[in-house]
Design an enzyme around this catalytic site. Structure first.
Site, PDB file in Angstrom:
ATOM      1  N   GLY A 296       0.973  -1.301   0.025  1.00  0.00           N
ATOM      2  CA  GLY A 296      -0.025  -0.015   0.198  1.00  0.00           C
ATOM      3  C   GLY A 296       1.005   1.220   0.109  1.00  0.00           C
TER       4      GLY A 296
ATOM      5  CD  GLU B 173       2.811  -1.044   3.492  1.00  0.00           C
ATOM      6  OE1 GLU B 173       2.598  -0.629   4.411  1.00  0.00           O
ATOM      7  OE2 GLU B 173       1.710  -0.561   2.624  1.00  0.00           O
TER       8      GLU B 173
ATOM      9  CD  GLU C  75      -3.554  -7.652   2.112  1.00  0.00           C
ATOM     10  OE1 GLU C  75      -3.691  -6.276   1.872  1.00  0.00           O
ATOM     11  OE2 GLU C  75      -4.702  -8.506   1.870  1.00  0.00           O
TER      12      GLU C  75
ATOM     13  CG  HIS D 189      -1.355  -1.111   3.063  1.00  0.00           C
ATOM     14  ND1 HIS D 189      -0.387   0.026   3.339  1.00  0.00           N
ATOM     15  CD2 HIS D 189      -2.688  -0.738   3.122  1.00  0.00           C
ATOM     16  CE1 HIS D 189      -1.394   0.870   3.348  1.00  0.00           C
ATOM     17  NE2 HIS D 189      -2.600   0.591   2.957  1.00  0.00           N
TER      18      HIS D 189
ATOM     19  CG  HIS E  16      -9.018 -31.243  15.968  1.00  0.00           C
ATOM     20  ND1 HIS E  16      -9.310 -31.655  14.569  1.00  0.00           N
ATOM     21  CD2 HIS E  16     -10.127 -30.285  16.381  1.00  0.00           C
ATOM     22  CE1 HIS E  16     -10.190 -30.587  14.064  1.00  0.00           C
ATOM     23  NE2 HIS E  16     -10.495 -29.798  15.331  1.00  0.00           N
TER      24      HIS E  16
ATOM     25  N   GLY F  12      -4.824 -25.941  10.458  1.00  0.00           N
ATOM     26  CA  GLY F  12      -6.102 -26.203  10.287  1.00  0.00           C
ATOM     27  C   GLY F  12      -7.051 -25.141   9.531  1.00  0.00           C
TER      28      GLY F  12
END
Length: 526
Positions: A25, A28, A47, A70, A280, A400
């Protein structure tokens, strides 16, 4: 006087961080100005895909990788993908832009207020330099922390800092090295060898770190010397052992009670390169059977500290493998032949059973193919049909969270251009990282994506049955044609309707990315 930007670029170049994955952005752009000729900027369109690609690339190369995001918005978009990088202990160095220093306090637009706190507790280290002159040192710390911890780090830099001048002291960072030695000392070595050598019925549990460190073949030699069963740790993100080896018992179930049941009758469980354990499903019980002792060896001090049972040695698991092989000697007898692969199951109707797809991959693709898998509902079918005997053959979303598969496959293929790479992606997960196809097309990555289309979130349907909520909404995703989506991003695509068509497509060697869509029957993970 040299600028912050010049010193930082030179430091990154000396450290080998010259491939940058990003989605920039305005904040940056000053960092990206004047990138040296040897740098490569890999643009991702979201992203989440950026981090997924960087994750795959860093895992495949074994080296830290720079990620350019960004401010707060871009960092926030990346956090879901970052959870997988954290769980796979991937050394990503995330550098995000910040507003100019006078604008941060008044919370001007694009100011990230308390930027380091945004990424905690995900990252292993986060900071925003107190002044422009500290940026090169802080950047070096971000790189070294990522390398030492094997965990993503985060640095927020006000964009006016990059053009600031620094004094000669800042140049000291260019020659820095931070090394780590994690070989057990004499007393620790003797203790460990005694415990393993005296075990009557040892069992071995291997984590993804074994494959990440390139110790796949060494782990086989140790297992054959011990002669006991071998499991992969629960919630596995890499395959640390050949899955058809006669000693391999598969991936441990991710529940307390079934893990304990697996260890019944063993006096010692040696865990190398894995947490103890990443459960899990909530299946309570005793952590270990009566009379079973557990020793964990890991470089991850946090994993050693938080384990609820057993003894832990914070050390390099590879060094421990070497010590044990030296002390115990070679195996007394061969381990025996590898287990044969069963005939693939078939499905009623026009759709293929996933086992038919995986059998075709096994038979048509080269033996050294690396597979990036994100099709959770076909997990059982995958392990029934695959025969993986090479290091770096398997990558899976470590935490996951969906969205790693497609971008991760692009990253792995970019890191290993001489090795065949296949992304095995479900239609549910593909949507989370679909923009990675554009990056693959732009860089002409020779990647094969096999898209399994069953029109549902299959793993969630299975969980719905387990949790007693079979009628939950939002589990069907009809009407998706990924061949048209792929072509829109510039990737050649085809829809195959039979095993013969699939095999013919796989027999071609791709020079550019390609997507093969195949309709599959709905299956369950186990």
């Amino acid at each position: 006087m040299p600028s912050v930007r010049r010193v930082s670029h030179e430091f990154l170049e000396r450290q080998g961080l010259t491939t940058v994955f990003g989605n920039p952005g305005s904040n940056e752009l000053p960092f990206l100005a004047g990138l040296p000729d040897g740098f490569r900027y890999v643009l991702g369109l979201h992203e989440g895909a950026v981090v997924g690609m960087a994750d795959g690339y860093a895992q495949a190369t074994g080296r830290p990788v720079l990620v350019n995001l960004h401010a707060a918005s871009g960092s926030g978009n990346a956090m879901g993908a970052l959870t997988n990088a954290v769980a796979s202990r991937t050394p990503l160095v995330v550098v995000a832009g910040q507003q100019v220093r006078p604008a941060i306090g008044p919370e001007a637009n694009l100011a990230s207020v308390d930027a380091p706190a945004l990424m905690k507790p995900l990252v292993g280290w986060a900071a925003e330099p107190a002044c422009a002159g500290d940026v090169p040192r802080a950047l070096a710390q971000a790189v070294f922390e990522a390398r030492l911890q094997r965990r993503p780090t985060y640095l927020s830099v006000p964009y006016d800092d990059w053009s600031a001048d620094v004094d000669d002291n800042a140049l000291a960072v260019l020659d820095r090295r931070v090394l780590r030695a994690a070989v057990p000392g004499g007393e620790q070595r003797r203790w460990l060898v005694e415990q393993v050598a005296s075990a009557r019925r040892p069992a071995l549990v291997l984590g993804g770190d074994i494959d990440s460190a390139g110790r796949f073949d060494d782990a086989v030699r140790l297992a054959e010397r011990l002669g006991g069963p071998v499991w992969a740790a629960p919630s596995q993100f890499r395959l640390p052992f050949p899955n058809r080896h006669p000693l391999f018992r598969g991936v441990l179930p991710a529940g307390i009670a079934p893990v304990s049941a697996a260890f019944e009758g063993h006096d010692l469980v040696l865990v190398l390169g894995a947490p103890v354990f990443r459960y899990h499903e909530h299946l309570p019980g005793r952590y270990l059977p009566e009379g079973t002792r557990l020793i964990q060896v890991t470089e991850d001090a946090s994993a050693a500290a938080r384990a609820p049972m057993g003894e832990a040695l914070v050390a390099d698991p590879g060094a421990v493998i070497d010590i044990l092989l030296e002390a115990l000697g070679a195996a007394d007898r061969p381990a025996g032949p590898y287990r044969p692969v069963p005939e693939p199951l078939t499905a009623e109707g026009p759709a293929l059973h996933p086992e038919q797809v995986f059998a075709a991959l096994r038979e048509e693709m080269p033996e050294d193919t690396a597979y990036v898998v994100e099709s959770t509902s076909t997990n059982a079918a995958w392990w029934r049909q695959t025969d993986l005997r090479r290091q770096g053959s398997y990558y899976f979303p470590a935490a996951g969270g969906l969205g790693f598969g497609l971008p991760g496959a692009v990253g792995v293929a970019m890191a290993q251009p001489g090795r065949p790479v296949v992304g095995v992606i479900g239609d549910g997960s593909a949507n989370y990282g679909i923009t990675a196809l554009w990056t693959a097309a732009q860089h002409r990555v020779p990647l094969t994506v096999v898209l399994l289309r069953n029109g549902a979130y299959g793993a969630l349907r299975w969980f719905g049955g387990l949790l007693g909520v079979p009628d939950a909404p939002g589990l069907d995703i009809p009407g998706l044609d990924f061949t048209r989506i792929a072509e829109g991003y510039g990737v050649r695509a085809q829809h195959v309707g039979s095993v013969a068509e699939l095999r013919a497509a796989l027999a071609e060697t791709p020079e550019h990315p390609r997507l093969i869509q195949v309709d599959t029957a709905l299956t369950t993970p186990s």
